[in-house]
Motif scaffolding. Structure first.
Motif, PDB file in Angstrom:
ATOM      1  N   GLY A  36      13.862   5.780 -16.593  1.00  0.00           N
ATOM      2  CA  GLY A  36      12.521   6.344 -16.488  1.00  0.00           C
ATOM      3  C   GLY A  36      11.419   5.312 -16.481  1.00  0.00           C
ATOM      4  O   GLY A  36      10.231   5.676 -16.494  1.00  0.00           O
ATOM      5  N   TYR A  37      11.799   4.015 -16.413  1.00  0.00           N
ATOM      6  CA  TYR A  37      10.779   2.951 -16.504  1.00  0.00           C
ATOM      7  C   TYR A  37       9.756   3.020 -15.378  1.00  0.00           C
ATOM      8  O   TYR A  37       8.585   2.639 -15.547  1.00  0.00           O
ATOM      9  N   LEU A  38      10.178   3.491 -14.188  1.00  0.00           N
ATOM     10  CA  LEU A  38       9.352   3.317 -13.000  1.00  0.00           C
ATOM     11  C   LEU A  38       8.238   4.354 -12.864  1.00  0.00           C
ATOM     12  O   LEU A  38       7.133   4.026 -12.427  1.00  0.00           O
ATOM     13  N   ARG A  39       8.520   5.595 -13.234  1.00  0.00           N
ATOM     14  CA  ARG A  39       7.536   6.673 -12.972  1.00  0.00           C
ATOM     15  C   ARG A  39       6.144   6.381 -13.549  1.00  0.00           C
ATOM     16  O   ARG A  39       5.135   6.621 -12.864  1.00  0.00           O
ATOM     17  N   ALA A  46       1.141  10.804  -3.623  1.00  0.00           N
ATOM     18  CA  ALA A  46       0.911   9.836  -2.547  1.00  0.00           C
ATOM     19  C   ALA A  46      -0.589   9.647  -2.335  1.00  0.00           C
ATOM     20  O   ALA A  46      -1.382  10.579  -2.535  1.00  0.00           O
ATOM     21  N   PRO A  47      -1.021   8.464  -1.913  1.00  0.00           N
ATOM     22  CA  PRO A  47      -2.462   8.211  -1.717  1.00  0.00           C
ATOM     23  C   PRO A  47      -3.027   9.036  -0.553  1.00  0.00           C
ATOM     24  O   PRO A  47      -2.369   9.201   0.474  1.00  0.00           O
ATOM     25  N   GLN A  48      -4.224   9.522  -0.714  1.00  0.00           N
ATOM     26  CA  GLN A  48      -4.895  10.253   0.374  1.00  0.00           C
ATOM     27  C   GLN A  48      -5.334   9.296   1.479  1.00  0.00           C
ATOM     28  O   GLN A  48      -5.280   9.635   2.661  1.00  0.00           O
ATOM     29  N   GLU A  49      -5.755   8.122   1.100  1.00  0.00           N
ATOM     30  CA  GLU A  49      -6.189   7.096   2.057  1.00  0.00           C
ATOM     31  C   GLU A  49      -5.196   5.933   2.020  1.00  0.00           C
ATOM     32  O   GLU A  49      -4.529   5.700   1.009  1.00  0.00           O
ATOM     33  N   PRO A  50      -5.092   5.180   3.116  1.00  0.00           N
ATOM     34  CA  PRO A  50      -4.095   4.097   3.189  1.00  0.00           C
ATOM     35  C   PRO A  50      -4.301   3.030   2.127  1.00  0.00           C
ATOM     36  O   PRO A  50      -5.440   2.670   1.800  1.00  0.00           O
ATOM     37  N   ASP A  51      -3.206   2.551   1.565  1.00  0.00           N
ATOM     38  CA  ASP A  51      -3.246   1.384   0.680  1.00  0.00           C
ATOM     39  C   ASP A  51      -3.218   0.112   1.516  1.00  0.00           C
ATOM     40  O   ASP A  51      -2.815   0.112   2.686  1.00  0.00           O
ATOM     41  N   LYS A  52      -3.603  -0.994   0.907  1.00  0.00           N
ATOM     42  CA  LYS A  52      -3.524  -2.288   1.581  1.00  0.00           C
ATOM     43  C   LYS A  52      -2.090  -2.816   1.513  1.00  0.00           C
ATOM     44  O   LYS A  52      -1.412  -2.651   0.506  1.00  0.00           O
ATOM     45  N   TYR A  53      -1.676  -3.472   2.569  1.00  0.00           N
ATOM     46  CA  TYR A  53      -0.332  -4.044   2.617  1.00  0.00           C
ATOM     47  C   TYR A  53      -0.133  -5.049   1.483  1.00  0.00           C
ATOM     48  O   TYR A  53       0.931  -5.096   0.857  1.00  0.00           O
ATOM     49  N   GLU A  54      -1.162  -5.839   1.211  1.00  0.00           N
ATOM     50  CA  GLU A  54      -1.062  -6.833   0.136  1.00  0.00           C
ATOM     51  C   GLU A  54      -0.779  -6.181  -1.206  1.00  0.00           C
ATOM     52  O   GLU A  54      -0.039  -6.726  -2.039  1.00  0.00           O
ATOM     53  N   ASP A  55      -1.358  -5.001  -1.430  1.00  0.00           N
ATOM     54  CA  ASP A  55      -1.133  -4.298  -2.694  1.00  0.00           C
ATOM     55  C   ASP A  55       0.306  -3.792  -2.787  1.00  0.00           C
ATOM     56  O   ASP A  55       0.917  -3.804  -3.864  1.00  0.00           O
ATOM     57  N   ILE A  56       0.833  -3.351  -1.654  1.00  0.00           N
ATOM     58  CA  ILE A  56       2.221  -2.878  -1.641  1.00  0.00           C
ATOM     59  C   ILE A  56       3.167  -4.027  -1.974  1.00  0.00           C
ATOM     60  O   ILE A  56       4.064  -3.887  -2.824  1.00  0.00           O
ATOM     61  N   MET A  57       2.952  -5.172  -1.343  1.00  0.00           N
ATOM     62  CA  MET A  57       3.830  -6.322  -1.597  1.00  0.00           C
ATOM     63  C   MET A  57       3.682  -6.824  -3.033  1.00  0.00           C
ATOM     64  O   MET A  57       4.654  -7.267  -3.646  1.00  0.00           O
ATOM     65  N   SER A  58       2.484  -6.729  -3.566  1.00  0.00           N
ATOM     66  CA  SER A  58       2.279  -7.109  -4.966  1.00  0.00           C
ATOM     67  C   SER A  58       3.079  -6.208  -5.893  1.00  0.00           C
ATOM     68  O   SER A  58       3.665  -6.657  -6.893  1.00  0.00           O
ATOM     69  N   ASP A  59       3.145  -4.926  -5.546  1.00  0.00           N
ATOM     70  CA  ASP A  59       3.891  -3.970  -6.370  1.00  0.00           C
ATOM     71  C   ASP A  59       5.397  -4.175  -6.289  1.00  0.00           C
ATOM     72  O   ASP A  59       6.128  -3.737  -7.189  1.00  0.00           O
ATOM     73  N   ILE A  60       5.877  -4.809  -5.224  1.00  0.00           N
ATOM     74  CA  ILE A  60       7.313  -5.103  -5.134  1.00  0.00           C
ATOM     75  C   ILE A  60       7.731  -5.950  -6.331  1.00  0.00           C
ATOM     76  O   ILE A  60       8.720  -5.651  -7.019  1.00  0.00           O
ATOM     77  N   GLU A  61       7.000  -7.009  -6.601  1.00  0.00           N
ATOM     78  CA  GLU A  61       7.337  -7.882  -7.731  1.00  0.00           C
ATOM     79  C   GLU A  61       6.984  -7.248  -9.076  1.00  0.00           C
ATOM     80  O   GLU A  61       7.695  -7.441 -10.062  1.00  0.00           O
ATOM     81  N   LYS A  62       5.908  -6.464  -9.118  1.00  0.00           N
ATOM     82  CA  LYS A  62       5.491  -5.863 -10.379  1.00  0.00           C
ATOM     83  C   LYS A  62       6.369  -4.681 -10.790  1.00  0.00           C
ATOM     84  O   LYS A  62       6.668  -4.492 -11.975  1.00  0.00           O
ATOM     85  N   ILE A  63       6.769  -3.858  -9.791  1.00  0.00           N
ATOM     86  CA  ILE A  63       7.389  -2.571 -10.098  1.00  0.00           C
ATOM     87  C   ILE A  63       8.858  -2.506  -9.700  1.00  0.00           C
ATOM     88  O   ILE A  63       9.701  -2.036 -10.474  1.00  0.00           O
ATOM     89  N   ILE A  64       9.171  -2.986  -8.519  1.00  0.00           N
ATOM     90  CA  ILE A  64      10.527  -2.829  -7.996  1.00  0.00           C
ATOM     91  C   ILE A  64      11.485  -3.891  -8.532  1.00  0.00           C
ATOM     92  O   ILE A  64      12.545  -3.572  -9.106  1.00  0.00           O
ATOM     93  N   MET A  65      11.145  -5.149  -8.368  1.00  0.00           N
ATOM     94  CA  MET A  65      12.066  -6.225  -8.752  1.00  0.00           C
ATOM     95  C   MET A  65      12.460  -6.211 -10.231  1.00  0.00           C
ATOM     96  O   MET A  65      13.608  -6.524 -10.567  1.00  0.00           O
ATOM     97  N   PRO A  66      11.592  -5.819 -11.148  1.00  0.00           N
ATOM     98  CA  PRO A  66      12.025  -5.741 -12.550  1.00  0.00           C
ATOM     99  C   PRO A  66      13.167  -4.748 -12.783  1.00  0.00           C
ATOM    100  O   PRO A  66      13.865  -4.838 -13.791  1.00  0.00           O
ATOM    101  N   GLY A  67      13.346  -3.788 -11.863  1.00  0.00           N
ATOM    102  CA  GLY A  67      14.409  -2.798 -12.020  1.00  0.00           C
ATOM    103  C   GLY A  67      15.565  -2.977 -11.061  1.00  0.00           C
ATOM    104  O   GLY A  67      16.373  -2.059 -10.889  1.00  0.00           O
ATOM    105  N   VAL A  68      15.674  -4.143 -10.431  1.00  0.00           N
ATOM    106  CA  VAL A  68      16.737  -4.396  -9.455  1.00  0.00           C
ATOM    107  C   VAL A  68      17.905  -5.108 -10.120  1.00  0.00           C
ATOM    108  O   VAL A  68      17.726  -6.091 -10.851  1.00  0.00           O
ATOM    109  N   THR A  69      19.109  -4.598  -9.882  1.00  0.00           N
ATOM    110  CA  THR A  69      20.328  -5.347 -10.192  1.00  0.00           C
ATOM    111  C   THR A  69      20.621  -6.213  -8.974  1.00  0.00           C
ATOM    112  O   THR A  69      20.756  -5.708  -7.860  1.00  0.00           O
TER     113      THR A  69
END
Length: 480
Positions: A36-39, A46-69
């Motif tokens: 349940g760490y990620l939720r 989902a966002p009503q307006e588009p997010d920036k690509y840079e923000d998405i890539m920043s979230d990869i390291e902040k949110i996704i990679m900490p939970g990757v085996t």
């Protein structure tokens, strides 16, 4: 995102991926997260307006990679390998760009025809009997499934349809339900759980045949099971022989089991999900002896042949047995060439309708590595497994629990199951390396599988020293 930005972002992504692979050794192999760490880390909608690509890539390291085996870390020794290579990644990118849904020849001729040819390439690399190849207008052929689980299920369902049709032809009043309740399938007691699952989905009884002292299914045990069930009025129809079991990489005696299946009129399916890749090496090809008795054969290039998931190679001797069980032709899927006898419609060979252009990955990998490059990769992993085996033999506190044939070593501390459970808990708790266990009879055993494309002897040595050190601490603490 337009084409101009895609070019720029695509180059950035390739750099990110290359940096990830090159730096993966520095990442902790197993994550420090709880269920349940990620939720809480992402918005509830989902966002009503588009997010920036840079923000998405920043979230990869902040949110996704900490939970990757990190399965491709040189310190990942769990399960079996999952293949990865740069050529396969590039082919997957092209597959996504073409974006065809290759359910029929007409839906994308190249998608269908390359798959047929690639399956013949692979079959020849394995020295499969010609009956399994599609060239020269043979009756057999190959197909790429999503997993070995799908291949087993497809084979079982095809065998079920074939035996049902045969029995109903002999006894016209016989219902399908009456046949189904008497059908029995068999596998070794060491077979993968997906075989049992195929039986559940197929609505048939699956029985486990006791394996011998080397964890292999033998002719005598299978014959005994068949005779007992026939005497009880049941109908044996399907046998799965495993080459390279998940627990300990044991090999059912195919040359013994095969003739029995042929004599009894029972469909023989070979599951070589992990070990099959090794059969491209002449020194390991004897492990496939007896394949000529099989009706279907499967292995996963996405495990050990540098082709990224998903790519599970399945062959049948008589493709009509497979397509006859599943063929449906609604008008919207028909095309002018389907009855010409010149083409294949792979929608009849699988459970889903849609399918990706997966053969591109095989084509890229086979061409960029060549057979010799792929053989060298297999041999390196086998050599590293034997190196680890030698380390275990040198420490009298440990024991090897099954013959080391390919890239898996099963070992344990001499002592109780509780002791070995505690050792594994310490190993995975430290998160420097990652292992998973198995049961061999009544013993709790640790599995050490050579997995990563970038693993070297130094990583194996470090892993062993780490295990030895934890074992020393455990034994010093009075654990027995």
């Amino acid at each position: 995102m337009n084409a101009s930005e895609f070019r720029r972002r695509g180059k950035e992504m390739v750099d990110y991926v290359a940096d990830y692979i090159e730096g993966i050794e520095g990442r902790q192999v197993y994550p420090d997260v709880e269920p349940g760490y990620l939720r809480p880390l992402i918005p509830t909608c989902a966002p009503q307006e588009p997010d920036k690509y840079e923000d998405i890539m920043s979230d990869i390291e902040k949110i996704i990679m900490p939970g990757v085996t990190h399965w491709h870390s040189p310190y990942f020794f769990a399960y079996f390998p999952t293949a990865s290579s740069y050529p396969a990644m590039l082919a997957d990118m092209l597959c996504g760009a073409i974006g065809c849904i290759g359910f029929s020849w007409a839906a994308s001729p190249a998608c269908t025809e390359l798959e047929t040819v690639m399956m013949d390439w692979l079959g020849k690399m394995l020295q499969l009997p010609e009956a399994f190849l599609a060239e020269n207008a043979g009756e057999g052929g190959g197909v790429i499934q999503g997993s070995a689980s799908e291949a087993t299920l497809m084979s079982l369902l095809a065998a079920r349809a074939k035996v049902t049709k045969r029995l109903q032809a002999a006894s016209p009043g016989l219902t399908e339900a009456a046949v189904l309740e008497k059908l029995v399938a068999y596998s070794s007691d060491q077979a993968h759980s997906s075989v049992e699952r195929a039986g559940l989905i197929g609505g048939v009884t699956l029985k486990a045949v006791p394996s011998d002292g080397r964890f292999a299914m033998r002719a005598s045990a299978l014959q005994e099971a068949l005779e007992r069930d026939k005497a009880a009025g049941l109908i044996p129809f399907f046998v799965v022989a495993t080459l390279g079991t998940t627990s300990c990489c044991s090999f059912d005696r195919l040359s013994e089991v095969g003739p029995i299946c042929n004599k009894e009129g029972v469909w023989l399916h070979i599951d070589a999900a992990y070990a099959g890749s090794a059969f491209i090496c002449p020194e390991f090809r004897h492990l496939l002896n007896g394949v000529e008795f099989a009706d279907s054969f499967n292995f996963n290039p996405h495990k050990w042949l540098l082709v990224n998931f998903d790519c599970s190679a399945m062959w049948v001797k008589k493709r009509a047995d497979l397509t006859g069980a599943f063929k449906l032709d609604p008008l919207y899927l028909k095309h002018s060439h389907q009855d010409s006898g010149l083409i294949t419609d792979y929608r009849h060979w699988q459970l889903p309708l849609g399918r990706r252009f997966r053969s591109l990955k095989l084509w890229f990998v086979c061409r960029m590595y060549g057979v010799t490059g792929l053989q060298a990769y297999i041999r390196k992993h086998v050599q590293l497994a034997h190196e680890f085996e030698s380390f275990v033999h040198q420490d009298p506190r440990f024991e090897i629990c099954a013959e080391v044939t390919l890239g898996l070593v099963c070992f344990r501390l001499k002592g109780s199951n509780k002791l070995n459970e505690a050792l594994l808990e310490r190993i995975n708790g430290a998160k420097k390396i990652h292992l998973v266990p198995c049961h061999l009879r009544d013993k709790f055993v640790l599995r050490f599988a050579i997995c990563s494309r970038v693993v070297e002897s130094a990583h194996v040595q470090l892993a062993w020293e780490h295990i030895r050190g934890l074992a020393t601490d455990l034994l010093a603490a009075g654990m027995e």
